[in-house]
Design a protein around this motif. Structure first.
Motif, PDB file in Angstrom:
ATOM      1  N   LYS A 726      22.413  55.969  18.476  1.00  0.00           N
ATOM      2  CA  LYS A 726      21.306  55.210  19.072  1.00  0.00           C
ATOM      3  C   LYS A 726      20.222  55.110  18.003  1.00  0.00           C
ATOM      4  N   GLN A 744      30.222  54.044  20.878  1.00  0.00           N
ATOM      5  CA  GLN A 744      29.084  53.507  21.622  1.00  0.00           C
ATOM      6  C   GLN A 744      27.904  53.364  20.668  1.00  0.00           C
ATOM      7  N   ASP A 746      23.782  51.727  20.344  1.00  0.00           N
ATOM      8  CA  ASP A 746      22.587  51.163  20.988  1.00  0.00           C
ATOM      9  C   ASP A 746      21.524  50.996  19.894  1.00  0.00           C
ATOM     10  N   ASP A 774      25.025  47.696  22.233  1.00  0.00           N
ATOM     11  CA  ASP A 774      23.814  47.073  22.770  1.00  0.00           C
ATOM     12  C   ASP A 774      22.838  46.796  21.630  1.00  0.00           C
ATOM     13  N   ARG A 827      18.222  40.591  24.492  1.00  0.00           N
ATOM     14  CA  ARG A 827      19.109  41.751  24.482  1.00  0.00           C
ATOM     15  C   ARG A 827      20.560  41.277  24.552  1.00  0.00           C
ATOM     16  N   ASN A 829      24.496  42.617  25.069  1.00  0.00           N
ATOM     17  CA  ASN A 829      25.322  43.712  25.580  1.00  0.00           C
ATOM     18  C   ASN A 829      26.794  43.359  25.376  1.00  0.00           C
TER      19      ASN A 829
END
Length: 845
Positions: A726, A744, A746, A774, A827, A829
């Motif tokens: 992140k 993952q 972000d 993201d 944004r 996703n």
């Protein structure tokens, strides 16, 4: 720039004055015009034309109503729970045909509502809600929304609160979420419930002292009811007295207020902590104080502490009536003379009084306390603290207490010997501490008498008196049980007043008779002790280690593993902390303090204690850290948080561990160079998550080509092996190539080029690891045409209310599909989903 001047081009002073002339609806609209206007409004926080806000909380939804004071215009925002998010509906003037909708993912109803409410109230002139309405469905015992409000620990500032169809249990649970200082009215509405007898009294029992005093002023009936029921909230009161007035300070958990009764010409000036004042003519401050004090006494029958603070010349002979009496566990006299203490102490109930504290005992006072020793309160009390810079104590005045703590000018060797003799004979003394302000006592003479060490043990048969001189030159006497004496220690046994002999503790244990029927934990077999310790949490194990030497040795030699309790470590400046999610202990903070270490133990309810050690703060941290990790089932931290604040000394010392095992590492306000320096400090096999928040750049000029360079950390094993990352890099552009090996991702960044978005889509279709990605772009994303040229038209019709575009791409030789969402907040996703989760009318590309 054209000759047409925009609003944002005006100086900030002018725009701020314009903003202050607008209503709340205009301000909210202006925030959506452009990024620059939104920033200007955020920075100046203009106060709108007076408007009101009400909050309505139901079982599964929340409504915020915004209305102008003199106009019928109303904006209703409704928040409803949905799977993995919140459904938000806006409607103006109750016009349902003009409703707008939005889906907020990854946030529950309460989080969405409180976030919007904080933004709205920022533009309110008082920041106080008009009303809050709590409604439970009929027969419902629990409201999800209300439970989330309580769990959020947010305090709502409102004038009025109404409870409709709520049980007494719920009212008592939700009422503390309202600020008592702003609350003017409480309404309990709806059908009455069986078992809720005398609801008013039950509610009032849970209020703090200041709320009760405020309620007394609402109406005559409520004042009479409060005075008749005499509700007794727990409150601490402190009095400061002198010839010019009386200062009363009230303390409850998290609240501190005061009232001053000041001498003013021919009357009394009453001053409250909220800056309100009132003048009472032809009434002395003592008369006014005694009159109001009678009201306070009705609600303060049981006190934890009572503090008197006075000056030497304060005349207090007639301050309180002769029949006054206080029931308090502790009384403190601050800067009071011996005569003042002698006059005030009889006002306290000797059966309730447990502790007497005398602080800053004035200089040039008689050190003989024989007058106090005559009082029943002094004789019956269990504990005493006495501190004075030139105070020289007489040991005989204190031997009747259980615990004694003295700070004095000096103590002679003869008095220390006398205290040791008294300790051996006494049936009450358990602990006696002496601290000399000038370190004036002959430690060499004490060592000549007792031996060369700094601690000694004296026996009188069944118990042992432990005498120690600490590193801070504090003399401490303490009574111990025989089994608490460390192995190898020598006990000086006194058979008569003259003869003395020494015996080793090991020999003593071997010659002791069989134990009594009272069996201690340490006496159980090792298997039983281990089973007991396995059921304990970390806090209980840490406390058990301090019970006695044998138990500490058993725990350290065969460390039991406590049930999982998240443990985190955080560095902040020159401090380092151990954070534990335990009901008994929240955080242990280690900070350098001159030549030693100050260790703070803090509990979840805000209580903490401090312990000072004459040792390096990092050595103390490592000792406690190793003890805690030794007792975990899995010796891996949940998180390691680094906030350097330009101070790297703590972390550089911490590298002495060699390697830290943690599931997550957080770099807060660290540069890329600092991250590259300290990331290898963590074990790459256990590290799964990396969180980075880069500092803002000092240069305020736009830097279009400010690309984030991660070359220094890309080659590290910790970066390669981690699964989740992140990143917050508001001042940088980011390349997706640096993150394609994660599962993952972000990212919050300044800008992301459309070529990177397309590259991410192509890699997602072939990657064996990526599951979610993201991206939140701070600057406006102006490359939508190029995006549509590459992605094609969205797979679903665009909802004009949500302004959200969605594409679905088939992953070759796989039942899964790539879902890409782009919303109006810039944004992106990216998600890997099952083909069954794709809407039926969607086009899969």
């Amino acid at each position: 720039m054209s000759s047409k001047t925009l609003l944002i081009d005006f100086p900030i002073e002018i725009t701020h004055r314009i903003f202050n002339k607008l209503d709340i609806f205009s301000i909210l609209k202006l925030r959506k015009v452009c990024h620059s206007l939104r920033e200007a409004i955020y920075e100046t926080a203009p106060k709108a034309i007076p408007f009101g806000v009400s909050l309505l909380v139901f079982d599964d939804s929340i409504i915020t109503e915004i209305f102008e004071i003199d106009e019928p215009a109303t904006l209703r925002i409704k928040y409803e729970e949905m799977d993995n998010g919140c459904w938000v509906t806006w409607s103006r003037d109750y016009n349902l045909s003009e409703r707008q909708f939005q889906v907020v993912s990854d946030k529950n109803v309460m989080e969405c509502c409180l976030e919007d409410l904080k933004l709205i109230m920022k533009h309110h002139r008082t920041g106080v809600l008009q009303s809050v309405w709590f409604q439970n469905s009929e027969g419902s015992q629990k409201s999800d929304c209300m439970e989330k409000l309580v769990a959020s620990n947010v305090i709502l500032h409102a004038k009025k609160v109404s409870f409709y169809s709520n049980s007494l249990k719920n009212i008592l649970k939700y009422l503390p979420s309202l600020d008592a200082n702003t609350l003017e009215k409480i309404s309990v509405l709806g059908p009455s419930m069986s078992g809720d007898i005398d609801v008013t009294a039950r509610i009032l029992e849970n209020l703090d002292f200041f709320s009760i005093l405020t309620l007394r002023k609402v109406c005559r009936s409520l004042r009479e009811f409060l005075d008749e029921t005499k509700i007794k909230p727990n409150c601490e009161i402190m009095l400061k007295l002198n010839d010019n007035g009386v200062y009363m300070e009230f303390r409850t958990l998290g609240i501190q207020k005061f009232v001053r009764f000041e001498k003013y010409e021919d009357g009394c000036l009453l001053v409250w902590s909220d800056r309100k004042m009132k003048l009472f003519k032809n009434e002395s401050f003592i008369e006014k104080f005694l009159k109001d004090y009678g009201i306070f006494l009705n609600h303060m029958d049981s006190l934890d502490s009572f503090i008197f603070a006075a000056y030497n010349d304060t005349k207090i002979d007639n301050l309180l009536p002769e029949n006054a009496s206080f029931k308090a566990k502790e009384v403190t006299f601050d800067q009071c003379s011996l005569l003042q203490i002698f006059h005030f102490l009889p006002f306290f109930d000797s059966k309730k009084l447990e502790k007497i504290k005398v602080l800053d005992f004035p200089q040039h006072q008689d050190g003989k306390l024989s007058k106090l020793s005559e009082l029943e309160q002094w004789k019956s009390c269990k504990s005493v603290e006495f501190a004075g810079e030139d105070f020289i104590p007489d040991i005989r005045d204190f031997v009747g207490f259980k615990e004694v703590k003295i700070q004095c000018l000096e103590i002679s060797t003869q008095k220390i010997l006398a205290l040791k003799e008294q300790f051996l004979k006494s049936s009450t003394l358990t602990r006696f501490e002496i601290q000399c302000t000038d370190d004036y006592f002959d430690v060499h003479q004490i060592r000549e008498i007792f031996g060369p060490e700094d601690e000694w043990f004296f026996g009188n048969g069944e118990e042992v008196v432990h005498l120690v001189i600490t590193e801070l030159e504090r003399i401490v006497f303490e009574r111990l049980r025989l089994e608490e004496v460390p192995e190898g220690a020598v006990i000086n046994f006194f058979v008569h007043t003259i003869s003395v002999y020494n015996i080793s503790i090991i020999s003593l244990h071997s010659s002791l008779p069989a134990m009594s029927s009272l069996t201690l934990l340490i006496d159980f077999p090792a298997v039983v002790k281990s089973k007991v310790l396995e059921k304990l949490d970390v806090y209980s194990i840490l406390k058990l280690r301090k019970v006695c030497y044998n138990l500490r040795q058993f725990i350290d030699e065969s460390p039991t593993k406590f049930y999982s309790c998240p443990v985190k470590v955080r560095t902040f400046g020159d401090c380092i902390s151990i954070i534990m999610d335990s009901p008994e202990i929240d955080i242990i903070v280690f900070r350098p303090d001159r030549n030693g270490c100050l260790m703070q133990w803090r509990t979840p309810n805000g209580v903490f204690k401090e312990v000072a050690e004459m040792a390096n703060s990092m050595d103390v941290f490592l000792r406690e850290f190793e003890t805690i990790m030794k007792h975990r089932w899995r010796p891996v931290l949940e998180s390691f948080i680094i906030c350097l604040l330009k101070e790297e000394r703590v972390l550089e010392e911490l590298t002495r561990i060699g390697c830290v095992y943690t599931d997550e590492v957080v770099f807060d306000d660290c540069t890329v160079d600092q991250i590259a320096k300290f990331l290898p400090f963590f074990n790459s096999d256990e590290l799964n998550k990396i969180r980075i928040e880069l500092p803002y750049e000092d240069d305020e000029e736009e830097q279009v080509d400010d690309l984030l360079n991660l070359q220094e950390i890309k080659h590290l094993e910790q970066w390669k092996n981690s699964k989740c990352v992140k990143l917050k890099a508001w001042d940088f552009c980011v390349r997706v190539q640096d993150f394609l090996h994660f599962e993952q991702v972000d990212i919050d960044c300044k800008m992301m080029l459309v070529q990177n978005i397309v590259l991410l889509k192509e890699n997602f279709l072939t990657s064996s690891t990526l599951t979610s990605f993201d991206i939140l772009i701070d600057d406006n994303f102006n490359e939508k045409e190029q995006l549509h040229a590459s992605f094609g038209f969205p797979s679903l019709p665009v909802d004009q209310g949500e302004r959200k575009e969605k594409w679905f791409f088939r992953i070759p030789n796989n039942r899964e599909v790539l879902s890409v969402t782009f919303n109006m907040k810039d944004r992106f996703n990216f998600r890997r989903i099952d083909i069954q989760d794709v809407p039926k009318d969607a086009v899969i590309k």
